[in-house]
Design a protein around this motif. Structure first.
Motif, PDB file in Angstrom:
ATOM      1  N   TYR A 299      -9.689 -12.591  43.694  1.00 60.38           N
ATOM      2  CA  TYR A 299      -9.430 -13.066  45.050  1.00 60.38           C
ATOM      3  C   TYR A 299      -9.538 -11.841  45.957  1.00 60.38           C
ATOM      4  O   TYR A 299      -8.821 -10.852  45.775  1.00 60.38           O
ATOM      5  CB  TYR A 299      -8.041 -13.707  45.144  1.00 60.38           C
ATOM      6  N   GLU A 300     -10.423 -11.911  46.946  1.00 58.97           N
ATOM      7  CA  GLU A 300     -10.882 -10.694  47.595  1.00 58.97           C
ATOM      8  C   GLU A 300      -9.771  -9.855  48.216  1.00 58.97           C
ATOM      9  O   GLU A 300      -9.772  -8.625  48.075  1.00 58.97           O
ATOM     10  CB  GLU A 300     -11.971 -11.004  48.624  1.00 58.97           C
ATOM     11  N   ASP A 301      -8.808 -10.457  48.894  1.00 56.54           N
ATOM     12  CA  ASP A 301      -7.729  -9.672  49.497  1.00 56.54           C
ATOM     13  C   ASP A 301      -6.888  -8.990  48.423  1.00 56.54           C
ATOM     14  O   ASP A 301      -6.571  -7.804  48.520  1.00 56.54           O
ATOM     15  CB  ASP A 301      -6.844 -10.561  50.374  1.00 56.54           C
ATOM     16  N   TYR A 303      -7.761  -8.327  45.390  1.00 55.03           N
ATOM     17  CA  TYR A 303      -8.606  -7.373  44.669  1.00 55.03           C
ATOM     18  C   TYR A 303      -8.647  -6.031  45.392  1.00 55.03           C
ATOM     19  O   TYR A 303      -8.437  -4.969  44.797  1.00 55.03           O
ATOM     20  CB  TYR A 303     -10.010  -7.966  44.554  1.00 55.03           C
ATOM     21  N   ASN A 381     -18.236  -6.303  53.085  1.00 58.04           N
ATOM     22  CA  ASN A 381     -17.625  -7.230  52.131  1.00 58.04           C
ATOM     23  C   ASN A 381     -16.459  -6.540  51.423  1.00 58.04           C
ATOM     24  O   ASN A 381     -16.606  -5.447  50.871  1.00 58.04           O
ATOM     25  CB  ASN A 381     -18.694  -7.664  51.111  1.00 58.04           C
ATOM     26  N   LYS A 382     -15.288  -7.201  51.423  1.00 61.81           N
ATOM     27  CA  LYS A 382     -14.088  -6.581  50.843  1.00 61.81           C
ATOM     28  C   LYS A 382     -14.217  -6.381  49.334  1.00 61.81           C
ATOM     29  O   LYS A 382     -13.691  -5.402  48.782  1.00 61.81           O
ATOM     30  CB  LYS A 382     -12.860  -7.429  51.179  1.00 61.81           C
ATOM     31  N   ILE A 383     -14.891  -7.282  48.663  1.00 65.50           N
ATOM     32  CA  ILE A 383     -15.069  -7.117  47.215  1.00 65.50           C
ATOM     33  C   ILE A 383     -15.957  -5.914  46.929  1.00 65.50           C
ATOM     34  O   ILE A 383     -15.678  -5.120  46.017  1.00 65.50           O
ATOM     35  CB  ILE A 383     -15.666  -8.400  46.598  1.00 65.50           C
ATOM     36  N   GLU A 384     -17.010  -5.733  47.710  1.00 63.95           N
ATOM     37  CA  GLU A 384     -17.879  -4.582  47.513  1.00 63.95           C
ATOM     38  C   GLU A 384     -17.160  -3.280  47.833  1.00 63.95           C
ATOM     39  O   GLU A 384     -17.371  -2.258  47.154  1.00 63.95           O
ATOM     40  CB  GLU A 384     -19.135  -4.724  48.383  1.00 63.95           C
TER      41      GLU A 384
END
Length: 424
Positions: A299-301, A303, A381-384
């Motif tokens: 979950y991006e936040d 993560y 992108n937060k995941i990147e």
């Protein structure tokens, strides 16, 4: 098939006799092992209004299979019970651990704190460790191999000794005759072998085995499983099956695993293992948090937040444990790595004041749950972004445990093709 020939990732179903600690007469039952799940089913007479009426100690039992193998089942809980007709009830129990006693003829004493060593084999060991003991030869005119040599001295060169344990590698090689025509099959298993200076409890041994799995996952960035695990006391040896990795799917090997991770691991694995266990008190919980995101949904936040927290924790553990601001911790973490490493990681995102302030504000927002309109924003992108921070974390850990080279800079460079002349 017997459990002695089984790997943890395989499955087996067998009937046998159940010996309860508080009942003299054994009961027959069905034991099913599948995808790290250990299920035991048996029947008893009578109806039960509650499970408290089941006067059997199912927590730890002995199970003798139809092949005569002696199994110790540990940490059982009742999963299901069903009242049937004719005064019969079916009980289904799941267990956390299954121990195959490989030498049942030897009487055991209380062993809970007497385990001295374990050896472990995980997914990809054959892929990433080039230590096959078999050497094949043939003459130029022959189509098939004319000779096979076995060399059990072919190892990783791994021999680590500290004040708590010794780590070496161990190769188990087998050859099988295939019928009267003498066809042969050759196979081997490369283990890591851990020998402790002081006896360990069962739970400590299991914990160490899981750490080894996590070490390999950390380096490879792949989901893996323990496929074979043996633990030993002075007199006894047990093959372990467990539910600790139930429902984990092993990642398909990537090109990076073959062409980048494997060469790096073969050069630096000894340094990595030695460095980790010499800094285990500082790294264990941070390491577990990092590896956990290889196995759980992203979950991006969450993560991104967790990796900012890891940066903060590494700074506190290895650089400065004083009360300073998060912004200073982040700045010093990035400055702790060589500029060439940082430039390689952040080749597409600028590591500037704005970026570090975003990480700081993002951490504080989620720590204090400010109003939603105060949530920090950034292009990207937060995941990147989190994946870039993962690379920083990995490089920092390699640096602090004295691994002799950077993984990022050790990657082979892509071949630059020369531009062809215009044929026109």
């Amino acid at each position: 098939m017997k459990f002695a020939k089984l790997k943890m990732i395989e499955k087996l179903s067998t009937h046998g006799l159940i010996y309860f600690s508080n009942v003299e007469e054994p009961k027959s039952g069905l034991l099913e092992y599948n995808d790290n799940q250990i299920n035991l089913t048996f029947v008893v007479e009578g109806f039960l209004d509650t499970l408290d009426e089941l006067e059997l100690d199912i927590t730890n039992i002995v199970f003798i299979t139809s092949f005569g193998e002696k199994l110790l089942l540990r940490d059982g809980i009742v999963l299901n019970s069903k009242n049937n007709s004719n005064n019969i009830i079916t009980i289904e129990v799941i267990y956390q651990y299954l121990l195959l006693d490989t030498n049942p003829q030897i009487e055991s004493v209380s062993e809970e704190n007497h385990y001295k060593n374990f050896k472990i084999y995980c997914s990809y060991f054959k892929d990433i460790f080039t230590n096959s003991p078999f050497r094949y030869g043939r003459k130029k005119e022959d189509r098939f191999h004319s000779s096979v040599e076995l060399n059990l001295e072919s190892t990783l060169g791994l021999c680590i000794i500290n004040n708590r344990m010794e780590v070496t590698d161990f190769i188990l090689a087998n050859q099988y005759n295939r019928g009267e025509d003498f066809d042969l099959k050759f196979d081997y298993t490369p283990f890591l072998n851990f020998k402790f200076k002081e006896p360990q409890s069962f739970n400590n041994i299991i914990s160490q085995a899981m750490k080894i799995r996590n070490l390999i996952s950390f380096i490879t960035e792949h989901q893996i499983k323990v496929e074979e695990l043996y633990i030993s006391t002075k007199e006894k040896n047990y093959k372990i099956f467990w539910a600790n990795e139930s429902n984990i799917q092993v990642s398909k090997p990537s090109n990076e695993l073959t062409f980048q991770v494997k060469p790096f691991l073969n050069r630096r694995f000894s340094e990595f293992v030695d460095g980790y266990f010499n800094n285990e008190d500082k790294l264990t919980d941070i390491f577990d948090t990092y590896v956990n995101y290889i196995y759980k949904p992203i979950y991006e936040d969450d993560y991104l937040l967790s990796h900012i927290v890891i940066l903060e924790g590494l700074h506190r553990r290895f650089i400065c444990d004083k009360d300073i601001t998060l912004k200073i911790r982040l700045e010093e973490m990035f400055k702790s790595l060589d500029r060439e490493i940082i430039n390689s990681i952040f080749s597409e995102i600028e590591l500037d004041e704005k970026f570090i302030s975003y990480l700081k504000d993002f951490r504080h927002y989620h720590s204090h749950f400010f109003d939603i309109n105060k949530k920090p924003r950034i292009d990207g992108n937060k995941i990147e972004i989190a994946k870039l921070i993962r690379k920083v974390i990995k490089e920092f850990i390699y640096l602090k445990i004295n691994v002799g080279e950077s993984y990022v800079l050790a990657k082979p460079r892509q071949y630059q093709f020369k531009e062809l002349d215009n044929l026109k």
